[in-house]
Design a protein around this motif. Structure first.
Motif, mmCIF file in Angstrom:
data_model
loop_
_atom_site.group_PDB
_atom_site.id
_atom_site.type_symbol
_atom_site.label_atom_id
_atom_site.label_comp_id
_atom_site.label_asym_id
_atom_site.label_seq_id
_atom_site.Cartn_x
_atom_site.Cartn_y
_atom_site.Cartn_z
ATOM 1 N N ALA A 68 0.707 -1.262 0.108
ATOM 2 C CA ALA A 68 -0.065 0.003 0.054
ATOM 3 C C ALA A 68 0.972 1.371 0.019
ATOM 4 N N THR A 69 0.354 2.124 -0.599
ATOM 5 C CA THR A 69 1.004 3.568 -0.598
ATOM 6 C C THR A 69 -0.124 4.457 0.148
ATOM 7 N N PHE A 70 0.380 5.634 0.497
ATOM 8 C CA PHE A 70 -0.412 6.649 1.487
ATOM 9 C C PHE A 70 -0.314 7.907 1.056
ATOM 10 N N CYS A 71 -1.438 8.422 0.646
ATOM 11 C CA CYS A 71 -1.273 9.739 0.210
ATOM 12 C C CYS A 71 -2.203 10.795 1.491
ATOM 13 N N PHE A 72 -1.732 11.880 1.776
ATOM 14 C CA PHE A 72 -2.279 12.777 2.958
ATOM 15 C C PHE A 72 -2.634 14.042 1.975
ATOM 16 N N TRP A 73 -3.783 14.533 2.407
ATOM 17 C CA TRP A 73 -4.492 15.708 1.884
ATOM 18 C C TRP A 73 -4.867 16.793 2.985
ATOM 19 N N VAL A 74 -4.485 18.058 2.506
ATOM 20 C CA VAL A 74 -4.763 18.956 3.690
ATOM 21 C C VAL A 74 -5.977 19.903 3.146
ATOM 22 N N ALA A 75 -7.385 19.940 3.693
ATOM 23 C CA ALA A 75 -8.116 20.542 3.423
ATOM 24 C C ALA A 75 -8.259 22.000 3.648
ATOM 25 N N ASP A 76 -7.294 22.773 3.247
ATOM 26 C CA ASP A 76 -7.022 24.128 3.407
ATOM 27 C C ASP A 76 -8.162 25.181 2.729
ATOM 28 N N TRP A 77 -8.660 24.587 1.831
ATOM 29 C CA TRP A 77 -9.717 25.466 1.362
ATOM 30 C C TRP A 77 -11.145 25.359 1.951
ATOM 31 N N PHE A 78 -11.348 23.885 2.533
ATOM 32 C CA PHE A 78 -12.498 23.862 3.315
ATOM 33 C C PHE A 78 -12.211 24.540 4.723
ATOM 34 N N ALA A 79 -11.002 24.660 5.261
ATOM 35 C CA ALA A 79 -10.778 25.500 6.319
ATOM 36 C C ALA A 79 -11.046 26.966 6.208
ATOM 37 N N LEU A 80 -10.657 27.485 4.830
ATOM 38 C CA LEU A 80 -11.151 28.873 4.779
ATOM 39 C C LEU A 80 -12.489 28.982 4.650
ATOM 40 N N MET A 81 -13.183 28.122 3.729
ATOM 41 C CA MET A 81 -14.772 28.375 3.738
ATOM 42 C C MET A 81 -15.396 28.240 5.142
ATOM 43 N N ASN A 82 -14.963 27.389 6.146
ATOM 44 C CA ASN A 82 -15.384 27.353 7.211
ATOM 45 C C ASN A 82 -15.091 28.370 8.303
ATOM 46 N N ASP A 83 -14.224 29.460 7.897
ATOM 47 C CA ASP A 83 -13.533 30.329 8.696
ATOM 48 C C ASP A 83 -12.826 29.861 9.813
ATOM 49 N N LYS A 84 -11.876 29.078 9.605
ATOM 50 C CA LYS A 84 -11.001 28.414 10.522
ATOM 51 C C LYS A 84 -9.907 29.558 10.791
ATOM 52 N N MET A 85 -9.235 29.533 11.671
ATOM 53 C CA MET A 85 -8.193 30.538 11.919
ATOM 54 C C MET A 85 -8.674 31.707 11.368
ATOM 55 N N GLY A 86 -9.846 32.398 11.706
ATOM 56 C CA GLY A 86 -10.209 33.732 11.416
ATOM 57 C C GLY A 86 -10.271 33.821 9.873
ATOM 58 N N GLY A 87 -10.386 32.860 8.939
ATOM 59 C CA GLY A 87 -10.412 32.900 7.494
ATOM 60 C C GLY A 87 -9.150 33.356 7.098
ATOM 61 N N ASP A 88 -7.942 33.453 7.639
ATOM 62 C CA ASP A 88 -6.676 33.904 7.348
ATOM 63 C C ASP A 88 -6.118 32.609 6.509
ATOM 64 N N LEU A 89 -6.100 32.738 5.164
ATOM 65 C CA LEU A 89 -5.383 31.536 4.322
ATOM 66 C C LEU A 89 -3.818 31.357 4.760
ATOM 67 N N ASP A 90 -3.199 32.406 5.147
ATOM 68 C CA ASP A 90 -1.734 32.211 5.375
ATOM 69 C C ASP A 90 -1.662 31.513 6.750
ATOM 70 N N LYS A 91 -2.456 31.785 7.687
ATOM 71 C CA LYS A 91 -2.499 31.014 9.028
ATOM 72 C C LYS A 91 -2.950 29.524 8.837
ATOM 73 N N ILE A 92 -4.075 29.429 7.949
ATOM 74 C CA ILE A 92 -4.398 28.159 7.740
ATOM 75 C C ILE A 92 -3.071 27.039 6.956
ATOM 76 N N ILE A 93 -2.400 27.757 6.248
ATOM 77 C CA ILE A 93 -1.311 27.267 5.506
ATOM 78 C C ILE A 93 -0.264 26.889 6.721
ATOM 79 N N VAL A 94 -0.083 27.539 7.534
ATOM 80 C CA VAL A 94 1.042 27.301 8.419
ATOM 81 C C VAL A 94 0.325 26.165 9.140
ATOM 82 N N VAL A 95 -0.794 26.179 9.845
ATOM 83 C CA VAL A 95 -1.345 25.247 10.560
ATOM 84 C C VAL A 95 -1.172 23.854 9.957
ATOM 85 N N GLY A 96 -1.559 23.992 8.470
ATOM 86 C CA GLY A 96 -1.560 22.468 7.901
ATOM 87 C C GLY A 96 -0.230 21.976 7.541
ATOM 88 N N GLN A 97 0.843 22.805 7.745
ATOM 89 C CA GLN A 97 2.263 22.397 7.422
ATOM 90 C C GLN A 97 2.631 21.558 8.926
#
Length: 97
Positions: A68-97
């Motif tokens: 088996a191989t494994f692929c990971f996905w970070v749903a940063d656009w969903f986090a943006l749409m759900n106003d996570k991290m105050g809707g700040d995409l830069d913060k969401i990207i940092v959290v996702g990393q």
């Protein structure tokens, strides 16, 4: 892999499910037989137990012999749409990393 799944009762049932969905090959040894996916919506720091549990399950799923191989996905656009991290995409990207 069976120990991670919740819907299958036996190894034969899991194998039949994977093969019936066209997601694997029947042990021909030519590359990965199945590809597994996991993803999460970043909304803050990951709890240590969540990180440990995720790594244990990934290790089980990709252990020698699982083919088996494994692929990971970070749903940063969903986090943006759900106003996570105050809707700040830069913060969401940092959290996702």
């Amino acid at each position: 892999i069976l120990s991670v799944g919740e819907e299958c009762i036996s190894a034969a049932e899991l194998k039949n499910l994977i093969l019936s969905k066209g997601r694997g090959r029947d042990g021909d040894g030519d590359g990965p037989d199945i590809r597994l996916y996991d993803g999460f919506e970043p909304s803050g720091r990951m709890h240590i137990a969540q990180g440990v549990y995720k790594s244990i399950n990934v290790n089980k799923c990709t252990a020698e012999g699982t083919n088996a191989t494994f692929c990971f996905w970070v749903a940063d656009w969903f986090a943006l749409m759900n106003d996570k991290m105050g809707g700040d995409l830069d913060k969401i990207i940092v959290v996702g990393q």
